[in-house]
Motif scaffolding. Structure first.
Motif, short mmCIF file in Angstrom:
data_model
loop_
_atom_site.label_atom_id
_atom_site.label_comp_id
_atom_site.label_asym_id
_atom_site.label_seq_id
_atom_site.Cartn_x
_atom_site.Cartn_y
_atom_site.Cartn_z
N MET A 170 0.91 -1.11 0.02
CA MET A 170 0.03 -0.01 -0.02
C MET A 170 0.90 1.42 0.04
O MET A 170 0.45 2.26 -0.76
N LYS A 171 1.87 1.14 0.87
CA LYS A 171 2.79 2.58 0.60
C LYS A 171 3.23 2.83 -0.49
O LYS A 171 3.24 4.09 -0.67
N ILE A 235 7.07 -6.86 -4.34
CA ILE A 235 6.67 -6.90 -2.85
C ILE A 235 5.36 -8.12 -2.92
O ILE A 235 5.15 -8.66 -1.95
N GLN A 236 4.52 -7.84 -3.74
CA GLN A 236 3.13 -8.34 -3.86
C GLN A 236 3.14 -9.67 -4.16
O GLN A 236 2.43 -10.56 -3.79
N ALA A 237 4.08 -9.97 -5.11
CA ALA A 237 4.29 -11.57 -5.64
C ALA A 237 5.00 -12.26 -4.65
O ALA A 237 4.69 -13.61 -4.31
N GLU A 238 6.08 -11.82 -4.14
CA GLU A 238 6.98 -12.54 -3.13
C GLU A 238 6.84 -12.52 -1.64
O GLU A 238 7.27 -13.27 -0.94
N GLY A 239 6.36 -11.27 -1.59
CA GLY A 239 5.77 -10.97 0.12
C GLY A 239 6.99 -10.59 0.88
O GLY A 239 8.16 -10.49 0.34
N LEU A 240 6.71 -10.21 2.36
CA LEU A 240 7.55 -9.85 3.19
C LEU A 240 7.64 -10.84 4.18
O LEU A 240 6.78 -11.67 4.61
N LYS A 241 8.85 -10.84 4.94
CA LYS A 241 9.14 -11.75 5.92
C LYS A 241 8.27 -11.52 7.09
O LYS A 241 7.85 -10.35 7.47
N GLY A 248 11.54 -5.58 3.84
CA GLY A 248 10.84 -4.46 3.48
C GLY A 248 11.30 -3.70 2.14
O GLY A 248 11.95 -4.52 1.44
N TYR A 249 10.65 -2.73 1.86
CA TYR A 249 11.03 -2.17 0.57
C TYR A 249 12.33 -1.69 0.10
O TYR A 249 12.95 -2.19 -0.90
N LEU A 250 13.18 -1.29 1.09
CA LEU A 250 14.49 -0.92 0.95
C LEU A 250 15.29 -2.38 0.60
O LEU A 250 16.08 -2.37 -0.34
N ASP A 251 15.01 -3.38 1.30
CA ASP A 251 15.74 -4.72 1.23
C ASP A 251 15.28 -5.32 -0.07
O ASP A 251 16.05 -6.05 -0.77
#
Length: 300
Positions: A170-171, A235-241, A248-251
């Motif tokens: 979203m961000k 981000i949307q396809a592979e997700g966040l830990k 996160g986004y920077l990672d």
């Protein structure tokens, strides 16, 4: 004859803009879905390098998954894009009624419309991306699919990760869309102004002028926002830990650059920019045509 109150006119105007945007969104989505599928496949293929370029990607999808493979995930964007465009044109048109006509106002109204539509577009793009990337390079049977369709995808994400998982990205979506839609409506207004002869109005311009202006506007907007869109897709396809791949986004940005180089931020851009012309040409043609038809009937 008693005149309608300004508030009533604003309300009617919002509904008209809302409906016109809805129709335009449906037409634009159908035209652009094959291009969008290719774009997402190129963005998310990582180091696998399944596809050499957009044309190679399209042919391989058709060969291994059939023509229907190009239209994977079409249901969410058709439902979502009609609502999204309705919000975009409804909010933009409403804001413009409270501002002085001009380029600055178009940019402000566009930014506000871009922010408003993220509440819908973020989960829609999440579901679409999940459906588009499953079964890359192969034709999956029903039993092999992780997600059987949009509703099944929503249900599984909700059960596994909760409601807020549907708003993953979203961000970055807000960062992408607020300035992009300011540019979108600002440039469209500027192009129509340039094309309008002295003593005439935008309504005097022909459909081809509107389509070309809309198409070029869409292309420019995507060139500007594409690198941000790459991060959003990943981000949307592979997700966040802990369940996904990135911290996160920077990672996500660092990992993408380290593994794929800076070219990762333009991979698939040509497909997206080419797609943007027919999609936005169709959208603006339908929206402008609908608005002109309604206004012509009201003047009779």
């Amino acid at each position: 004859m008693e005149q309608e109150a300004p508030q009533a006119n604003n309300t009617k105007g919002f509904y008209i803009d809302f409906a016109a945007g809805c129709f335009g969104g449906v037409c634009g989505t159908i035209v652009g879905q094959p291009f969008d599928t290719v774009k997402v496949r190129l963005q998310t293929q990582g180091q696998e390098k399944i596809y050499k370029n957009g044309i190679d990607c399209a042919f391989k999808i058709i060969k291994t998954e059939g023509v229907a493979g190009l239209f994977k995930g079409l249901t969410p964007p058709i439902a979502g894009q009609s609502a999204i465009n309705a919000i975009i044109f409804g909010v933009q048109g409403t804001v413009m009624r409270f501002l002085e006509p001009g380029l600055r106002s178009e940019i402000i109204a566009g930014c506000m419309a871009g922010a408003a539509q993220t509440i819908v577009i973020c989960p829609v793009e999440l579901i679409k991306t999940k459906l588009q990337v499953q079964g890359k390079g192969e034709r999956l049977s029903k039993s092999q699919r992780k997600f059987l369709g949009p509703l099944d995808c929503i249900a599984k994400i909700y059960r596994q990760e909760g409601l807020f998982a549907l708003y993953r990205g979203m961000k970055i979506t807000l960062i992408r869309d607020i300035p992009a839609f300011g540019l979108y409506f600002g440039l469209y207004h500027s192009m129509l102004t340039f094309c309008t002869p002295e003593g005439k109005t935008f309504n005097d311009l022909g459909p081809w002028t509107v389509m070309v202006a809309g198409g070029i506007t869409g292309m420019a907007s995507w060139v500007y926002s594409y690198p941000t869109d790459v991060i959003k897709s990943k981000i949307q396809a592979e997700g966040l830990k802990p369940l996904g791949k990135y911290d996160g986004y920077l990672d996500c940005i660092r990992t993408s650059i380290n593994s794929e180089g800076y070219r990762v931020f333009v991979r698939g851009m040509s497909v997206c920019v080419i797609r943007a012309f027919p999609v936005n040409a169709a959208t603006f043609a339908v929206v402008e045509g609908s608005l002109r038809l309604v206004h012509a009937r009201r003047e009779k």
